[in-house]
Design a protein around this motif. Structure first.
Motif, mmCIF file in Angstrom:
data_model
loop_
_atom_site.group_PDB
_atom_site.id
_atom_site.type_symbol
_atom_site.label_atom_id
_atom_site.label_comp_id
_atom_site.label_asym_id
_atom_site.label_seq_id
_atom_site.Cartn_x
_atom_site.Cartn_y
_atom_site.Cartn_z
ATOM 1 N N GLU A 55 4.691 7.124 1.434
ATOM 2 C CA GLU A 55 5.041 6.011 2.403
ATOM 3 C C GLU A 55 4.758 4.744 1.879
ATOM 4 O OE1 GLU A 55 5.617 6.483 6.629
ATOM 5 O OE2 GLU A 55 3.987 4.767 6.931
ATOM 6 N N SER A 85 7.814 -0.615 6.483
ATOM 7 C CA SER A 85 7.513 0.609 5.673
ATOM 8 C C SER A 85 8.869 1.202 5.251
ATOM 9 C CB SER A 85 6.546 1.299 6.329
ATOM 10 O OG SER A 85 6.888 1.846 7.589
ATOM 11 N N ASN A 112 12.949 -5.601 3.369
ATOM 12 C CA ASN A 112 13.228 -5.920 4.932
ATOM 13 C C ASN A 112 14.501 -6.643 4.823
ATOM 14 O OD1 ASN A 112 12.764 -5.594 7.613
ATOM 15 N ND2 ASN A 112 11.853 -7.719 7.737
ATOM 16 N N ALA A 159 4.268 -5.704 9.296
ATOM 17 C CA ALA A 159 4.392 -4.729 8.018
ATOM 18 C C ALA A 159 5.894 -4.164 8.449
ATOM 19 C CB ALA A 159 3.371 -3.754 8.036
ATOM 20 N N LYS A 217 2.754 -5.362 3.962
ATOM 21 C CA LYS A 217 2.263 -6.155 4.855
ATOM 22 C C LYS A 217 1.938 -7.519 4.713
ATOM 23 C CE LYS A 217 -1.659 -5.912 8.049
ATOM 24 N NZ LYS A 217 -2.948 -5.416 8.664
ATOM 25 N N GLN A 225 0.883 -1.053 -0.164
ATOM 26 C CA GLN A 225 -0.132 0.003 0.178
ATOM 27 C C GLN A 225 0.903 1.261 -0.109
ATOM 28 O OE1 GLN A 225 -2.383 0.477 3.575
ATOM 29 N NE2 GLN A 225 -3.740 1.602 2.431
ATOM 30 N N THR A 226 0.503 2.197 -1.070
ATOM 31 C CA THR A 226 1.394 3.381 -1.002
ATOM 32 C C THR A 226 0.476 4.464 -0.620
ATOM 33 O OG1 THR A 226 2.670 2.529 -2.851
ATOM 34 C CG2 THR A 226 2.699 4.714 -2.366
ATOM 35 N N GLN A 285 3.863 0.958 2.494
ATOM 36 C CA GLN A 285 3.898 -0.136 3.783
ATOM 37 C C GLN A 285 3.672 -1.700 2.955
ATOM 38 O OE1 GLN A 285 0.145 -0.863 6.180
ATOM 39 N NE2 GLN A 285 1.547 -0.436 7.838
ATOM 40 N N ARG A 340 10.110 5.379 3.079
ATOM 41 C CA ARG A 340 9.512 6.572 2.268
ATOM 42 C C ARG A 340 10.316 6.663 1.023
ATOM 43 N NH1 ARG A 340 7.111 11.161 6.327
ATOM 44 N NH2 ARG A 340 5.742 9.966 7.327
#
Length: 129
Positions: free
Chosen positions: A52, A107, A95, A105, A56, A36-37, A54, A109
């Motif tokens: 940002e 995240s 990650n 999740a 998940k 999701q942005t 995310q 930027r």
């Protein structure tokens, strides 16, 4: 139990087995990763919008080595490479390949004049699930 009661239970069991394992027998697939942005409403020094992202894990298992297609990704600000780094021709590792727990999740930027559509490409289920 009557025969009419067994059919709905069989259908329910089959549905649960497929939803937890997937149609190919694996516990989770790329559809269990949600990317999701959101536009933060902030602007970077050059005037670009700050977004940002995310990532998940919706899988009931922990996953690792999550990779996403970057959709032409570019940024005018530095991105934490432990959260998102290029690995191969528009594919990015999330990650640092480390596990993302179930419902967890991560995240990061970035800044650009528009957002980039990112889609899950691959993952590995972490251990037994």
């Amino acid at each position: 139990m009557t025969t009419s009661a067994i059919k709905p239970l069989t259908v329910l069991f089959f549905f649960l087995a497929v939803s937890l394992r997937g149609t190919n027998g694996e516990p989770c697939g790329t559809s269990s990763i949600q990317v999701q942005t959101i536009n933060t409403g902030e602007t970077a020094a050059g005037g670009d919008s700050v977004f940002e992202v995310q990532v998940k894990n919706l899988c009931p298992c922990s996953v690792r080595n999550v990779r996403v297609d970057g959709g032409g990704f570019a940024t005018t600000v530095g991105v934490d490479e432990t959260m998102f780094r290029p690995v191969d021709g528009g594919v990015y590792l999330v990650n640092s390949g480390e596990p993302i727990p179930s419902m967890g999740a991560v995240s990061f930027r970035y800044a650009w004049d528009h957002f980039f559509q990112m889609t899950p490409r691959s993952l590995e289920v972490d251990g037994q699930c």
